[in-house]
Scaffold this active site. Structure first.
Site, short mmCIF file in Angstrom:
data_model
loop_
_atom_site.label_atom_id
_atom_site.label_comp_id
_atom_site.label_asym_id
_atom_site.label_seq_id
_atom_site.Cartn_x
_atom_site.Cartn_y
_atom_site.Cartn_z
N HIS A 49 0.84 -1.20 0.00
CA HIS A 49 0.00 0.00 0.00
C HIS A 49 0.87 1.24 0.00
O HIS A 49 1.22 1.77 1.06
CB HIS A 49 -0.91 -0.02 1.23
CG HIS A 49 -1.78 -1.23 1.30
ND1 HIS A 49 -1.33 -2.46 1.72
CD2 HIS A 49 -3.09 -1.40 0.98
CE1 HIS A 49 -2.31 -3.34 1.67
NE2 HIS A 49 -3.40 -2.72 1.23
N HIS A 280 -4.09 3.32 -3.42
CA HIS A 280 -4.25 2.75 -2.08
C HIS A 280 -3.45 1.46 -1.89
O HIS A 280 -2.63 1.37 -0.98
CB HIS A 280 -5.74 2.48 -1.79
CG HIS A 280 -5.95 1.54 -0.65
ND1 HIS A 280 -5.98 1.96 0.65
CD2 HIS A 280 -6.09 0.19 -0.62
CE1 HIS A 280 -6.14 0.90 1.45
NE2 HIS A 280 -6.21 -0.18 0.70
N GLU A 429 -18.29 -3.37 24.33
CA GLU A 429 -17.46 -4.57 24.51
C GLU A 429 -16.23 -4.57 23.60
O GLU A 429 -15.14 -4.96 24.01
CB GLU A 429 -18.29 -5.84 24.25
CG GLU A 429 -19.43 -6.08 25.23
CD GLU A 429 -20.70 -5.31 24.87
OE1 GLU A 429 -20.72 -4.62 23.82
OE2 GLU A 429 -21.67 -5.40 25.64
N HIS A 491 -29.22 -14.60 24.72
CA HIS A 491 -28.18 -14.41 25.74
C HIS A 491 -27.48 -15.71 26.12
O HIS A 491 -26.58 -15.69 26.95
CB HIS A 491 -28.80 -13.78 26.99
CG HIS A 491 -29.06 -12.31 26.85
ND1 HIS A 491 -29.73 -11.79 25.77
CD2 HIS A 491 -28.71 -11.26 27.62
CE1 HIS A 491 -29.79 -10.47 25.91
NE2 HIS A 491 -29.18 -10.13 27.02
C1 LIG Z 1 -11.78 -4.35 9.70
C2 LIG Z 1 -11.20 -4.21 8.33
N1 LIG Z 1 -12.03 -4.25 7.28
C3 LIG Z 1 -11.54 -4.18 6.02
C4 LIG Z 1 -10.19 -4.08 5.81
C5 LIG Z 1 -9.62 -4.06 4.39
N2 LIG Z 1 -9.16 -2.68 4.09
C6 LIG Z 1 -7.88 -2.33 4.18
S1 LIG Z 1 -7.63 -0.70 3.96
C7 LIG Z 1 -9.28 -0.45 3.71
C8 LIG Z 1 -9.86 0.92 3.50
C9 LIG Z 1 -8.94 1.86 2.92
O1 LIG Z 1 -9.38 3.16 3.08
P1 LIG Z 1 -8.72 4.14 4.12
O2 LIG Z 1 -8.88 3.61 5.47
O3 LIG Z 1 -9.25 5.47 3.85
O4 LIG Z 1 -7.19 4.06 3.78
P2 LIG Z 1 -6.43 4.79 2.56
O5 LIG Z 1 -7.10 4.33 1.30
O6 LIG Z 1 -6.59 6.22 2.79
O7 LIG Z 1 -5.04 4.30 2.67
C10 LIG Z 1 -9.98 -1.63 3.79
C11 LIG Z 1 -11.45 -1.76 3.58
C12 LIG Z 1 -9.37 -4.03 6.94
N3 LIG Z 1 -8.05 -3.92 6.83
N4 LIG Z 1 -9.89 -4.05 8.17
#
Ligand SMILES: Cc1ncc(C[n+]2csc(CCOP(=O)(O)OP(=O)(O)O)c2C)c(N)n1
Length: 684
Positions: A49, A280, A429, A491
């Site tokens: 990334h 990304h 939680e 529950h």
């Molecule tokens: C709980 C979770 N859901 C999904 C992902 C997969 N994932 C990695 S980065 C991302 C989103 C990227 O957007 P952002 O947080 O804005 O990061 P940027 O593109 O700005 O680097 C996702 C959905 C993850 N790492 N964790």
């Protein structure tokens, strides 16, 4: 970056800022070193990334050169500021910073092997892979919630040991994804309530996520949201070092936690991909990398950092030495007993006195044979534990009176008063479990807390990370079966024991009575490298360990509780509340002159870790094995064998008084004995 000269940022002792870092142009070049390493490492790995590190490089440079209190030569220094990269996919940002600042754990060769087996530079930052990686991140939202726990632990320790020894901040870089995740609400609203003003979140406000613009899915006013949660919030241009420094400067004296939304361009510097979702999570490709080199005025070979920049960064990594030396002098000159207590808290060692105190409690319980719920027994054990251990910090997600996790000597931790030892987490939680991880990571405290076992699902991602990071956190999870009765199937946990047992490195302990509960508490506290879930009953249970022993049979995971003089025809295996039923079934078989034995199995994982001889001895070779557990059968076949009989519940429960439920679902001594006899007949 813009601006003629950088605002004078505070680092309280006025440690000299490297000349490069103090000019916008120099800071921009230092940031470009991060960008180049990120794009080159992702390019070499052909995955990763690049966008986030390239976008947040300027912010990270200002933070690391002007604010973050750290000493690369002593990454474990207790009073260092914590830095959490919550957006773990941007891991190259962290690896680049650690390498550039001279942390020994990350060398350029490690970065060249980004994402390869054995490199500390894993796809996402992994705690323990290299010093300076303060937590494992990747599942979005966890890091920011860990940071809340770290910031809280800092305040708790400061209240106990004074600000001469404990006086640091927790900085976070969080992305859109981190803040969209629900856990961020839970943890950040708790931080706002508790006024954790040393928590500073730098939000990478780039408006981009994987699917494209964040506007596809979100229209939250994030600043307003955080302000509503009791935070101070501001917005800056994340490529303007002056503005970033000024916002961070303001944050130093805030009376609330701080969110700084940094407007950035994802993939900053990449000619075509900057500002797009493509930046990304994909390697930029040769053309784009070449274009970025031109745009960033970076004429160097891949992984090459020019000497002046490397030496500026390395000098920066030494800036905190003065702070650390001053802190060490303060520690050396503090009262001997305080110093000793501080060292002891940070060592994480459990005082030797605990074993004796628990043994005394166990002897008393075996003699008095109380009939109490194991949640009550846990409270009794905790009274002993908390009197001996000054560093346990309890809590509950709004079920204090049900979980019985609050002992007499625990007062509340409250906004502006961190001298207590009990946290009302509210109905949060997930945030609770992640904050507990952060507290354990911070060190100096042993967090435990409570909720219902059925809501382990609400904590599961953080429990998994605790297990992955090898953290000692202890979850008291009560109301552990249909034995909770009238609240009904919503529950009543059924599959939860199996689901938790499936998590590697997690101890799931389900004690059968007050004695086993005390023993399990001692065992859980002694696990420096793994978390524990204590599954405890709502209903009263008789004392089944009536013969006191100084040994800890629960430490072996399973043991013969009721032995048989002759070779047993039947072995009953049970955990928790069903051990009582197994003993009663054993009685029935005794009357029928069928030799049988009872094995209590409080913890599968510990049992699995015993040597083969012990396991074979406990499992034995009875003609019929019967497991009794008011839960799903999933997994029991490994102990009772393919032809073993399971007495339990492979469907959802129902709402009724618990004794009726046990009867209705056939989890009774009579049914277990009948099944055992039928099994014997079949084998005749
Ligand atoms: C709980 C979770 N859901 C999904 C992902 C997969 N994932 C990695 S980065 C991302 C989103 C990227 O957007 P952002 O947080 O804005 O990061 P940027 O593109 O700005 O680097 C996702 C959905 C993850 N790492 N964790």
């Amino acid at each position: 970056m813009t601006g003629a000269s950088l605002a004078t940022a505070s680092t309280e002792s006025g440690n000299p800022l490297h000349p490069l870092a103090s000019s916008p142009e120099g800071a921009r070049r230092m940031a470009n070193a991060i960008r180049a390493l990120a794009m080159d490492a992702v390019e070499a790995a052909k995955s990763g990334h690049p966008g986030m590190p390239m976008g947040m490089a300027d912010v990270a440079t200002v933070l690391f050169t002007r604010f973050l209190k750290f000493d690369a030569a002593d990454p474990h220094w207790p009073d260092r500021d914590r830095f959490v990269l919550s957006a773990g996919h941007g891991s190259m940002l962290l690896y680049a910073l650690l390498f550039l600042n001279g942390y020994e754990g990350i060398r350029i060769d490690d970065i060249k092997r980004f994402r390869q087996l054995g490199s500390p530079c894993a796809g996402h930052p992994e705690y323990g892979h290299a010093p300076g990686i303060e937590t494992t991140t990747g599942p979005l939202g966890q890091g920011v919630a860990n940071a809340v726990g770290m910031a809280l632990a800092e305040r708790i320790l400061a209240a106990r040991f004074g600000d001469k020894l404990v006086d640091h901040k927790t900085y976070v870089i969080a992305s859109d994804g981190d803040l969209m995740e629900g856990i961020s609400h839970e943890a950040c609203s708790l931080a706002g309530h508790l006024k954790l003003n040393r928590l500073i979140v730098l939000f990478d406000d780039n408006g981009i996520s994987i699917d494209g613009s964040t506007s596809l899915a979100d229209s939250t006013d994030t600043l307003a949201r955080f302000e509503a949660m009791g935070w101070a919030a501001s917005r800056v241009d994340g490529h303007n070092a002056n503005a970033i420094a000024a916002a961070l400067e303001d944050a130093q004296s805030s009376n609330r936690p701080v969110l700084i939304a940094c407007k950035t361009t994802i993939g900053y510097g990449a000619p075509k991909r900057a500002g797009t979702a493509k930046a990304h999570g994909e390697a930029l490709g040769a053309d784009e990398v070449a274009g970025a080199r031109v745009a960033l005025d970076w004429p160097y070979a891949p992984f090459e950092i020019p000497a002046d920049l490397l030496s500026a960064w390395r000098a920066n990594g030494e800036r905190g030495q003065k702070h650390r030396a001053a802190w060490e002098a303060r520690l050396a000159s503090s009262a001997a007993d305080l110093r000793e207590q501080f060292r002891s808290a940070l060592s994480g060692n459990v005082p030797a006195a605990l074993a004796g105190a628990i043994a005394t409690l166990k002897a008393k319980l075996s003699a008095e044979k109380p009939s109490v719920a194991t949640r009550k027994a846990s409270e009794m054990a905790l009274e002993v534990v908390n009197a001996v251990l000054p560093n346990t910090v309890g809590g509950s997600a709004d079920l204090t009176g049900s979980n019985l996790t609050k002992t007499k000597n625990e007062t509340n931790i409250a906004p502006d008063n961190y001298a207590g030892r009990f946290i009302h987490y509210g109905i949060r939680e997930h945030g609770m479990a992640a904050a507990m991880n952060g507290m354990a990571l911070h060190g100096g405290v042993i967090p435990y807390s409570g909720t219902f076992l059925v809501f382990s699902d609400y904590c599961r991602p953080s429990i998994r990370l605790a297990a992955l990071m090898q953290l000692r956190v202890i979850h008291v999870m009560t109301h552990d079966s249909i034995g909770l009765g009238e609240d009904g199937p919503t529950h009543q946990p059924v599959e939860h024991l199996a689901a938790l047992r499936a998590i590697p490195n997690l101890l799931v302990m389900r004690p059968a009575d007050a004695v086993e509960t005390a023993e399990c508490w001692e065992i859980a506290l002694g696990q420096k490298n793994r978390p524990t879930v204590l599954a405890l009953s709502r209903q009263n249970l008789p004392t089944v360990r009536i013969q006191h022993t100084e040994e800890k049979p629960c430490g072996r995971g399973g043991y013969v509780l009721r032995a048989c003089e002759e070779k047993p025809e039947v072995t009953f295996f049970a955990s928790g509340s069903e051990v009582e039923i197994a003993l009663a079934a054993h009685e029935i078989l005794s009357k029928a002159a069928v030799p049988a034995q009872v094995v209590s199995m409080p913890c599968w994982r510990l049992f699995d870790e015993q040597d083969a001889r012990y396991r074979a001895q406990v499992i034995g070779s009875a003609r019929v094995n019967v497991a009794i557990e008011a839960a799903s059968s999933f997994g029991w076949e490994r102990y009772i064998g393919p032809s073993g009989i399971f007495v339990g519940i492979d469907h959802f429960g129902a709402s009724a008084p618990y004794k009726e439920l046990y009867k209705a679902f056939g989890i009774t001594a009579e049914k277990a004995a009948e099944a055992a006899l039928a099994g014997l007949r079949k084998k005749d």
